[in-house]
Design an enzyme around this catalytic site. Structure first.
Site, mmCIF file in Angstrom:
data_model
loop_
_atom_site.group_PDB
_atom_site.id
_atom_site.type_symbol
_atom_site.label_atom_id
_atom_site.label_comp_id
_atom_site.label_asym_id
_atom_site.label_seq_id
_atom_site.Cartn_x
_atom_site.Cartn_y
_atom_site.Cartn_z
ATOM 1 N N CYS A 1 -2.595 8.644 -8.632
ATOM 2 C CA CYS A 1 -3.653 8.427 -7.701
ATOM 3 C C CYS A 1 -4.913 9.403 -7.791
ATOM 4 O O CYS A 1 -4.551 10.562 -7.883
ATOM 5 C CB CYS A 1 -3.268 8.447 -6.086
ATOM 6 S SG CYS A 1 -4.571 8.309 -5.277
ATOM 7 N N ILE B 1 -2.109 -0.239 -15.759
ATOM 8 C CA ILE B 1 -2.587 1.273 -15.440
ATOM 9 C C ILE B 1 -3.237 1.375 -14.016
ATOM 10 O O ILE B 1 -3.414 0.476 -13.358
ATOM 11 C CB ILE B 1 -3.598 1.610 -16.434
ATOM 12 C CG1 ILE B 1 -4.951 0.679 -16.399
ATOM 13 C CG2 ILE B 1 -3.061 1.613 -17.928
ATOM 14 C CD1 ILE B 1 -5.971 1.100 -17.273
ATOM 15 N N GLY C 1 -4.730 -4.042 -14.508
ATOM 16 C CA GLY C 1 -6.164 -3.456 -14.713
ATOM 17 C C GLY C 1 -7.113 -4.711 -15.059
ATOM 18 O O GLY C 1 -7.146 -5.172 -16.175
ATOM 19 N N LYS D 1 4.254 4.472 -12.083
ATOM 20 C CA LYS D 1 2.803 3.938 -12.282
ATOM 21 C C LYS D 1 2.086 4.803 -13.156
ATOM 22 O O LYS D 1 1.988 6.182 -12.583
ATOM 23 C CB LYS D 1 2.137 3.687 -10.950
ATOM 24 C CG LYS D 1 1.009 3.020 -11.070
ATOM 25 C CD LYS D 1 0.327 2.408 -9.797
ATOM 26 C CE LYS D 1 -0.964 1.740 -10.005
ATOM 27 N NZ LYS D 1 -1.469 0.737 -8.962
ATOM 28 N N ASN E 1 5.172 1.265 -3.127
ATOM 29 C CA ASN E 1 4.365 2.432 -3.493
ATOM 30 C C ASN E 1 4.764 3.613 -2.716
ATOM 31 O O ASN E 1 4.407 3.670 -1.835
ATOM 32 C CB ASN E 1 2.912 2.127 -3.754
ATOM 33 C CG ASN E 1 2.314 2.798 -4.627
ATOM 34 O OD1 ASN E 1 2.064 4.097 -4.327
ATOM 35 N ND2 ASN E 1 1.725 2.383 -5.691
ATOM 36 N N LYS F 1 0.872 -1.126 -0.134
ATOM 37 C CA LYS F 1 0.111 0.010 -0.076
ATOM 38 C C LYS F 1 0.994 1.083 -0.037
ATOM 39 O O LYS F 1 2.214 1.179 0.412
ATOM 40 C CB LYS F 1 -0.831 -0.157 1.230
ATOM 41 C CG LYS F 1 -2.060 1.080 1.448
ATOM 42 C CD LYS F 1 -3.125 0.699 1.532
ATOM 43 C CE LYS F 1 -4.355 1.804 1.517
ATOM 44 N NZ LYS F 1 -4.436 2.299 0.091
#
Lengths: 302, 248
Positions: free
Chosen positions: A129, A190, A242, A164, A98, A44
């Site tokens: 995001c 994506i 995705g 990303k 991330n 996360k």
């Protein structure tokens, strides 16, 4: 069949990993299966300080998908360094951390801090995001800004940096090329597509954040198209995500040009999906006459 | 938590847009009062979290009561005896059963079902149980007789006064001057908040939109009352929290 894949910083046992934001730090899933079976784990998003995230409701279902506006809820990079990453070190699995923030300085701080963890083998720069007011997607929709941020993070990171990409752009190839030129070691694509649902009784958006990121099988064709579009223009590997829910989906992503894939939303529906896909992948490759992962990667371009 | 194909034994309408489904499942032997299951419905991506109304650990059966609120729950009404469902559970924590004391159980709408098993177990533990049930109207009311048959004192409130007290569950508590050592409640946040002004001890079960039901997605979080940096996942640390723990 040999499922191993070599990517910058990552020796993957297999090309399957859970996507960031859909797996927490793996604790809930560790109660169900051995995390060491995974190719990698994208943990996360981390920000400099703890974030509670957006008000509720944060999720809404859509046809074959869901909208979310969690808002990067996380305990902050220091707590992740002190508790989550040492705990994950008990498993034989590379971690892709991330990295998120509101400013360039935030990203640099988080990247510099988190790459010191021995089990963090790569960073995933979250410039896509859609659910935070500052940072996030604002950095990922302009080639110059994306490149600037990539360069700044590359300067401080001791591990390879994957960027990303956001699908909420007119020309994804331009962004991909810009971050490659700025030193990115790979791409992940994506992120979610910006969407909205309205409540039929109130007439207002269901999500408290009004808009949210669309994910799940509904967005798979968009992801396939974008990876297919970017692949011929870059010389760095792509990790695709995705809407993956089957091994046939995995194959389609590899054909489009991904070297590995991440599973997101479907972890919420079937918590065993990652180990199941890993187990079933050799049979699916064989079914389509393939003898290695390598043969599948970029097949649509040959 | 396990994932299992559970078998539908019965599925019947018990009130306006409200259905009771009895299921055969191994996981029934692991259930506790106040927990929930997460059901996969054909044609819909996300699972539906539904609270457990009662269970039989020896016969391996459990009951859910659900309201038709959208296309997913509408599809659920078409299932018949013999059909199967992909079910994850039991999930979440549970209502602690306080022995040899007094308790008021308050449920609003689809918050009523988890109180049924709770009432049963409290009564078995020699606790004196008073139940206050809130519904939109008479047509939406269910399980009023069932609670009485357990041996509970039962009050009903409806929004339009077509059954029981005209008004809210909190009106009943005030009008009847109901008092007890513990409150057990499940329903919308506004109801839970109102109940906290009447009771100091007890347990509140929260409702929330969820995606995963196992603590991974962070869709159903709430804050701690004192420490605003501390948060709980309603599906994992909840859905049951002691009175005073959750910051509204």
């Amino acid at each position: 069949m040999d499922l191993r894949v070599q990517l910058p910083g990552l020796n993957l046992k297999n090309p399957i990993m859970p996507a960031s934001g859909c797996y927490g730090f793996g604790r809930e899933f560790s109660e169900l299966y051995d995390l060491s079976t995974l190719g990698a784990i994208m943990i996360k998003a981390a920000t400099p300080m703890a974030r509670f995230g957006n008000p509720l409701p944060r999720v809404a279902e859509t046809p074959n998908g869901m909208l979310n506006a969690i808002g990067l809820q996380n305990p902050g990079v220091d707590k992740i360094m002190n508790t989550e990453l040492p705990w994950l070190d008990g498993y034989d699995v590379p971690i892709i951390a991330n990295v998120a923030g509101s400013t360039l300085e935030d990203y640099v701080h988080v990247a510099k801090t988190i790459c010191e963890a021995p089990n963090v083998h790569a960073l995933e720069l979250n410039i896509s995001c859609p659910n935070v007011k500052e940072g996030g997607i604002a950095f990922g929709t302009c080639p110059q800004t994306a490149a600037l941020l990539t360069r700044a993070v590359k300067e401080v990171s001791t591990v390879p940096v994957y960027v990303k990409l956001s699908p909420n752009v007119t020309d994804i190839v331009a962004i991909a090329k810009a971050v490659e030129a700025a030193g990115a070691d790979g791409l992940t694509m994506i992120n979610t597509l910006l969407g909205m649902r309205l409540d039929l009784h109130t007439g207002k958006p269901i999500l408290a954040n009004q808009t949210g990121g669309l994910s799940g099988p509904a967005i798979k064709p968009v992801a396939i198209r974008m990876i297919h579009q970017v692949y011929p223009h870059v010389n760095i590997p792509i990790i695709g995500m995705g809407g993956i829910s089957t091994t046939e989906d995995v194959l389609e992503f590899l054909y489009a040009g991904a070297s590995a894939v991440a599973v997101g939303t479907m972890n919420f529906v079937d918590p065993y999906i990652c180990p199941n896909l890993i187990e079933q992948l050799p049979a699916t490759l064989a079914k389509y006459g393939l003898t290695s992962i390598e043969e599948a990667i970029g097949r649509s371009h040959r | 938590m396990i994932t299992e194909q559970v078998q539908v034994l019965t599925n019947r309408k018990i009130a306006e847009a409200t259905y009771e489904m009895v299921l055969q499942a191994e996981m029934a032997s692991k259930m506790k009062p106040g927990q929930f299951v997460n059901l996969k419905i054909d044609g819909f991506l996300l699972r539906r979290p539904i609270s457990i109304c009662q269970y039989d650990q020896f016969k391996h059966t459990f009951t859910i009561i659900y309201k038709v609120v959208g296309d997913g729950t509408k599809k659920l009404t078409t299932l018949q005896s013999g059909d199967s469902l992909d079910c994850m559970g039991p999930l979440g924590n549970h209502f602690p059963i306080e022995k040899e004391t007094t308790a008021i159980l308050v449920g609003g709408g689809v918050g009523v079902p988890p109180l049924y098993e709770t009432a049963k177990q409290l009564i078995a533990a020699n606790t004196q149980v008073t139940v206050v049930l809130g519904f939109a109207d008479r047509a939406a009311a269910f399980y009023v007789e069932a609670f009485k048959q357990l041996g509970a004192i039962v009050y009903v409130a409806t929004d339009n006064g077509t059954l029981g007290t005209h008004g809210r569950v909190t009106n009943v508590i005030a009008n009847e001057n109901l008092q007890a050592e513990y409150i057990y409640a499940c329903g919308p946040e506004a109801m839970l908040r109102a109940l906290e002004t009447h009771f100091e001890k007890g347990y509140l079960s929260f409702e929330a939109r969820m995606a995963c039901g196992i603590g991974a997605c962070m869709a159903c979080v709430c804050k701690d009352r004192q420490d605003t940096d501390l948060y709980y996942r309603i599906c994992k640390e909840g859905p049951v929290f002691p009175v005073g723990k959750v910051g509204f």
